[in-house]
Write an enzyme that holds these catalytic residues in place. Structure first.
Site, PDB file in Angstrom:
ATOM      1  N   GLU A  67       0.799  -1.222   0.000  1.00  0.00           N
ATOM      2  CA  GLU A  67       0.000   0.000   0.000  1.00  0.00           C
ATOM      3  C   GLU A  67       0.838   1.282   0.000  1.00  0.00           C
ATOM      4  O   GLU A  67       0.302   2.374  -0.209  1.00  0.00           O
ATOM      5  CB  GLU A  67      -0.947   0.002   1.200  1.00  0.00           C
ATOM      6  CG  GLU A  67      -2.037  -1.055   1.127  1.00  0.00           C
ATOM      7  CD  GLU A  67      -1.577  -2.451   1.545  1.00  0.00           C
ATOM      8  OE1 GLU A  67      -2.290  -3.414   1.207  1.00  0.00           O
ATOM      9  OE2 GLU A  67      -0.522  -2.585   2.200  1.00  0.00           O
ATOM     10  N   HIS A  97       5.524 -14.993  -1.536  1.00  0.00           N
ATOM     11  CA  HIS A  97       4.876 -13.728  -1.187  1.00  0.00           C
ATOM     12  C   HIS A  97       5.899 -12.604  -1.050  1.00  0.00           C
ATOM     13  O   HIS A  97       5.675 -11.477  -1.497  1.00  0.00           O
ATOM     14  CB  HIS A  97       4.081 -13.904   0.115  1.00  0.00           C
ATOM     15  CG  HIS A  97       3.312 -12.693   0.518  1.00  0.00           C
ATOM     16  ND1 HIS A  97       3.736 -11.851   1.513  1.00  0.00           N
ATOM     17  CD2 HIS A  97       2.144 -12.181   0.046  1.00  0.00           C
ATOM     18  CE1 HIS A  97       2.858 -10.870   1.646  1.00  0.00           C
ATOM     19  NE2 HIS A  97       1.884 -11.046   0.778  1.00  0.00           N
TER      20      HIS A  97
END
Length: 161
Positions: A67, A97
């Site tokens: 983000e 990930h």
């Protein structure tokens, strides 16, 4: 001029800003907060030591490292600050990930910087373990947040010419 310990274990001179009216936004990922908040604090301390006014250092939080880019883009577009510093910490795990998060953050920051509008400084640790992060968040290898603040000042100086 003040100095800080950098991640190579050497002293790094804090650059003098071309203007103490520069405005810096620091966006910090809340994931791995013991690390990211230490990095953020290092960045704030460095900007203040450089003479940046407290009211010109604006702090923002986002949930995680992915983000950071969205927040930085919004800040650049809405406020046009002298610089944006993004701060996060991604610790390698057992899945891919780590690679996806690191790639998104790095590419996003690179895209924002390629626009040439507002410098976005990459203060994101990408480490193999917590110990490596701690060493770079105020430990034996200095504080990458402080280094990111130095880079932000230098880039703001460049943009001010």
């Amino acid at each position: 001029m003040s100095t800080i310990l950098n991640t190579n274990g050497a002293r790094l001179e804090i650059p003098e800003p071309a203007s103490t009216d520069f405005t810096f936004h620091i966006v910090t990922a809340d994931w791995n907060p013991s690390i990211t908040y230490a990095l953020r604090d290092g960045a704030v301390e460095t900007l203040r030591k450089a003479g940046i006014k407290g009211e010109n250092i604006r702090l923002h939080s986002v949930p995680g490292t992915v983000e950071l880019v969205n927040a930085a883009a919004m800040l650049v577009n809405r406020w046009q600050p002298s610089g944006v510093i993004i701060i996060g910490c991604v610790i390698r795990g057992d899945t891919p990930h780590f690679d996806y998060v690191c790639q998104q953050a790095a590419q996003g920051a690179a895209i924002l910087n390629a626009r040439g509008e507002t410098p976005v400084t990459f203060g994101v640790l990408t480490v193999d373990n917590l110990e490596q992060a701690q060493e770079r968040a105020g430990g034996a290898l200095g504080n990458k947040g402080a280094e990111a603040a130095c880079a932000a000042i230098l880039m703001a100086n460049l943009h001010a010419i």
